[in-house]
Design an enzyme around this catalytic site. Structure first.
Site, short mmCIF file in Angstrom:
data_model
loop_
_atom_site.label_atom_id
_atom_site.label_comp_id
_atom_site.label_asym_id
_atom_site.label_seq_id
_atom_site.Cartn_x
_atom_site.Cartn_y
_atom_site.Cartn_z
CG ASP A 16 -1.84 1.15 1.30
OD1 ASP A 16 -2.51 1.43 0.29
OD2 ASP A 16 -1.91 1.80 2.36
CG ASP A 18 -1.79 7.71 0.37
OD1 ASP A 18 -1.09 8.74 0.33
OD2 ASP A 18 -2.51 7.35 -0.57
CB SER A 49 -2.37 3.80 -5.26
OG SER A 49 -3.09 4.94 -4.84
CG ASN A 50 -7.94 1.44 -1.52
OD1 ASN A 50 -8.23 0.63 -2.40
ND2 ASN A 50 -8.72 1.63 -0.47
CG ASN A 51 -5.61 7.29 -1.99
OD1 ASN A 51 -6.62 7.21 -1.30
ND2 ASN A 51 -4.40 7.33 -1.46
CE LYS A 193 -5.53 -1.20 -0.68
NZ LYS A 193 -4.14 -0.95 -0.27
CG ASP A 218 -1.96 2.67 6.35
OD1 ASP A 218 -2.43 2.14 5.31
OD2 ASP A 218 -2.18 3.85 6.65
#
Length: 280
Positions: A16, A18, A49-51, A193, A218
């Site tokens: 991940d 961030d 990246s989940n963004n 996610k 995190d």
């Protein structure tokens, strides 16, 4: 937490970003060194990246600028995965994006037509896609609501409650998703996610199976749950959303197999014969 598991036994690491690799414009301790060690020792790394506020190219450029080794060709984002999912359901369809311009670029690259704010509200678009919208206004939120009430499918890039930045946190995409869901009474289809799809996509990119993959994140309810649903082993780092007390109290799919302060701690465990360095 497992005391017999060594992070070195895995062939592939899904990292991940961030709160794990960086916070805002700050590269976190051990990030560059861990990736360099993995590359040099024959392991595989994919940045996940989940963004939704950056394209794959923008994420890749940021990683390179901050000093992460060789990010090219190994970045997967929830934004691109969402665009692919919407385009598969509505080929060439229309989308209202409650998101930054970067996600609009990704949606257009998937062959979708992104509706501008100045266009008429009718006809109703095929879908509303909610990402991180740092330019959010009440009229834009109202337009997204009216589109969903008019029959548009509702998609959420992720449900991240908050986003780790250099000096703390800012509201995440999940806060916007919650507003649209609550006001419309509709549940969004989640792509990022804790849904496992983005991790499975990253494993395919690496040519790895779940049993040989360590998911490093995190967030207990995001990264750790997604990793377990995907069938992988998980490691939590305490450099982002979660503190040590929360990690220790976690149960079920939220409980990671390994916990470290940061990627420097994960690297130390991977390069020694003492997997018990993992906390808990």
């Amino acid at each position: 937490m497992s005391q017999s598991l060594s992070p070195a036994q895995f062939t592939t690491y899904l990292l991940d970003l961030d709160g794990v690799v960086y916070r805002g414009a700050l590269l976190l301790p051990g990030a560059a060194e861990f990736v360099a060690w993995a590359d040099e020792s024959g392991h595989k790394v994919v940045f996940v990246s989940n963004n939704s506020f950056a394209t794959v190219a923008e994420v890749t450029e940021k990683l390179a600028r901050l000093g992460a080794p060789r990010p090219e060709g190994r970045v997967v984002t929830a934004g691109s995965a969402t665009a692919d999912a919407v385009a598969a359901r509505f080929p060439g369809g229309s989308v209202y994006a409650l998101a930054n311009e970067s996600l609009a670029v990704v949606l257009r690259s998937a062959g979708l037509r992104v509706i501008a704010d100045e266009e008429p509200e009718r006809p109703t678009p095929d879908a509303v896609v909610v990402g991180l919208d740092r330019g959010l206004t009440y009229p834009r939120l109202r337009r997204a609501l009216r589109a969903v009430l008019g029959g548009a499918a509702l998609y959420a890039v992720n449900r991240d409650p908050r986003l780790p930045i250099e000096d703390g946190f800012e509201p995440g995409t999940g806060s916007l998703v919650a507003a649209v869901e609550y006001s419309s009474g509709q549940r969004a289809e989640l792509i990022g996610k804790p849904a496992p799809g983005i991790l499975l996509q990253a494993m395919r990119l690496a040519g790895a199976t779940p049993t040989e993959t360590l998911v490093v994140g995190d967030g207990l309810s995001l990264d750790i749950v997604a990793g377990h649903v995907a069938g992988a082993t998980t490691a939590l780092v305490l450099s982002g959303l979660t503190n040590a007390a929360e990690a220790e109290a976690a149960t079920g799919d939220r409980r990671p197999e390994l916990v470290y302060d940061n990627l420097a701690g994960l690297l130390a465990a991977a390069t020694t014969s003492a997997p018990a360095d993992a906390q808990g």
